[in-house]
Design an enzyme around this catalytic site. Structure first.
Site, mmCIF file in Angstrom:
data_model
loop_
_atom_site.group_PDB
_atom_site.id
_atom_site.type_symbol
_atom_site.label_atom_id
_atom_site.label_comp_id
_atom_site.label_asym_id
_atom_site.label_seq_id
_atom_site.Cartn_x
_atom_site.Cartn_y
_atom_site.Cartn_z
ATOM 1 C CG HIS A 155 -2.049 -0.991 1.098
ATOM 2 N ND1 HIS A 155 -3.303 -0.678 0.626
ATOM 3 C CD2 HIS A 155 -2.087 -2.326 1.384
ATOM 4 C CE1 HIS A 155 -4.068 -1.757 0.636
ATOM 5 N NE2 HIS A 155 -3.356 -2.771 1.093
ATOM 6 C CG ASP A 365 0.734 9.238 0.439
ATOM 7 O OD1 ASP A 365 0.807 8.108 0.959
ATOM 8 O OD2 ASP A 365 0.015 10.143 0.897
#
Length: 499
Positions: A155, A365
């Site tokens: 993730h 991110d």
């Protein structure tokens, strides 16, 4: 249809509604197929207490959780996972704090998870493991002869080889990851970085003529890009309904006609909040006509309490917000509202819908679902503007509509804010429409289905002949192995160590 076994560091409470798109999608997939969601309970026990697995049934899903000992929590979770892998994967080498005992704890808890999972498995189960906490879990299961298809999804970002290979024991981690049949990443860049790490370490090489497939000496497996998304229609409905609730009406009243600029981030050094606040300050200084006409709301729930790096960041941001208020604030206007608490999905969705601009500017991110939620929440007739870091995974999909910025460049952030405030309604609608079409065509349910379809496809699980025979356990107390190390050969080990 085969049962689905999901393994993650944390497991949602089945007695509460699923919070967030990921939990919603995985719960729906588990209910459809039947299966188990296993992970840490969030609770700790004494070091001399052997953690036991507790199970709770909810429909077709069994939620199975285990406590961690205080030692395991300190070494596995706070230590190696969050003090080594998290900063490493976010390109913050200077913040990594490697200790051999923490690395040992990380592998020990992965063995604990494997030991709890083994008695629950059936021959035709499909396993899906999530995130950086559990990189070696497939290898631990293969050591015990598990031949089921096992997928993994990362993730957070996967860093470039020069970054990842700097951590001691990186080769052992990479070798363990070859026990998965399918490894999913958020972006093409992440997938390429992972393949380059394997090649640089001489652990696995791409197979000619078969894109995405990699091979060790014992087996082949695949790595691919599966960008995660959100429940687009569901979040849009929540946002549309939320603006009518009392909390949203009170917020609207306090703005007194000012345009709202929004930031929503967990407190973390990867989110670029100090640079963002400075960019907003530069905007107000460069465009003084907007002083008194805009308000910046930064919602930042605290995380990882007691960790010095996060406590220092909290102090830095609070001081920065205070200085901004002291420098530019007036009796009738506060330039910024800084809130250190979490809110429910309805309040966040309604706030997104009200905001003329969103600042989503992480320094790095994996995806950043706030960016996608902001787009989904907008009123298509009068949408706001997304200002997005080019180093967020979401930038790969939302580049046609978002204003992409370098999150380290405060002048660029200031300029993007000015552009957002000046943007004509026609351009805002055009940009929003381009992004919304992407989110409508690729929801979190599509993401879930595409990964599981790829994992379950014929030929997806390419276990080599030797895979059922477990290899010797990697000893992380030693230097990382110099040659290829993959599950598939060597004597059968004892049961997983839990202490």
């Amino acid at each position: 249809m085969s049962r689905l076994i999901v393994v993650s560091n944390r497991v949602p409470d089945p007695r509460r509604p699923a919070a967030g798109g990921l939990a919603t999608a995985l719960t729906a997939a588990l209910q459809a197929r039947g299966g188990i969601w296993m992970g840490w309970s969030g609770e700790c026990c004494d070091d001399d207490t052997e953690p036991q697995l507790r199970q709770r049934q909810a429909g077709a899903v069994t939620y199975a959780v285990t406590d961690l000992s205080a030692r395991d929590h300190a070494e596995y979770y706070q230590g190696f996972a969050n003090s080594v892998l998290w900063p490493l994967c976010h390109y913050r080498l200077g913040l990594t704090d490697y200790a051999r005992k923490d690395a040992a704890g990380y592998w020990r808890v992965n063995r604990l998870f494997a030991g709890h999972l083994l008695p629950l498995l059936r021959k035709d189960d499909v396993l899906w493991v999530h995130d950086y906490h559990l990189l070696p879990l497939a290898a631990e299961l293969r050591l015990h002869g598990v031949t089921n298809p096992i997928g993994f999804f990362m993730h957070i970002p996967w860093p470039a080889p020069d970054v990842f290979l700097s951590v001691p024991g990186s080769d052992a981690l990479l070798s363990a990851m070859t026990g998965y049949d399918l490894l999913g990443f958020q972006t093409e860049n992440d997938t390429a970085n992972f393949a380059q790490c394997l090649a640089r370490s001489r652990i696995a090489r791409p197979m000619p003529g078969d894109p995405g497939r990699l091979a060790t000496r014992q087996r082949s497996f695949r790595a691919g890009t599966f960008p995660i998304s959100i429940d687009t229609a569901g979040f849009a409905r929540t946002a549309e309904q939320a603006v009518r609730n009392p909390a949203m009406r009170r917020l609207q009243e306090t703005l007194r006609g000012q345009r709202l600029i929004l930031g929503v981030d967990r407190l973390d050094y990867s989110k670029g909040i100090p640079q963002r606040i400075e960019g907003y300050r530069r905007f107000l200084l460069d465009r003084p006509a907007f002083q008194g006409q805009v308000t910046y709301l930064q919602i930042t729930p605290k995380s990882r309490a007691g960790v010095e790096q996060y406590e220092a960041l909290q102090r830095e941001i609070a001081e920065q917000a205070g200085h901004l208020a002291g420098e530019l604030g007036r009796l009738d206007w506060a330039p910024m509202r800084y809130v250190n608490r979490s809110f429910g999905q309805s309040v966040l969705a309604g706030t997104c819908r009200m905001a003329r601009a969103a600042l989503v500017t992480p320094l790095r991110d994996g995806m950043n679902l706030v960016a996608k939620e902001y787009v989904a929440a907008q009123d298509p007739a009068d949408p706001g503007v997304l200002i997005l870091s080019r180093f967020a995974g979401a930038a790969q999909e939302l580049d046609e509509g978002a204003l992409l910025v370098n999150p380290y460049d405060v002048e660029a952030i200031a300029g993007a804010l000015g552009q957002a405030m000046d943007m004509a309604p026609e351009e805002r609608r055009e940009r929003h429409g381009a992004m919304l079409r992407v989110l409508q065509d690729h929801t979190v349910f599509d993401w879930c289905d595409s990964f599981l379809s790829a994992l379950s496809a014929p030929g997806a699980a390419q276990a080599a002949a030797g895979t059922a025979e477990p290899r010797r356990r990697i000893d992380i107390r030693l230097a990382a192995p110099s040659g290829p190390q993959t599950p598939g050969n060597g004597p059968r080990p004892s049961l997983p160590e839990t202490a």
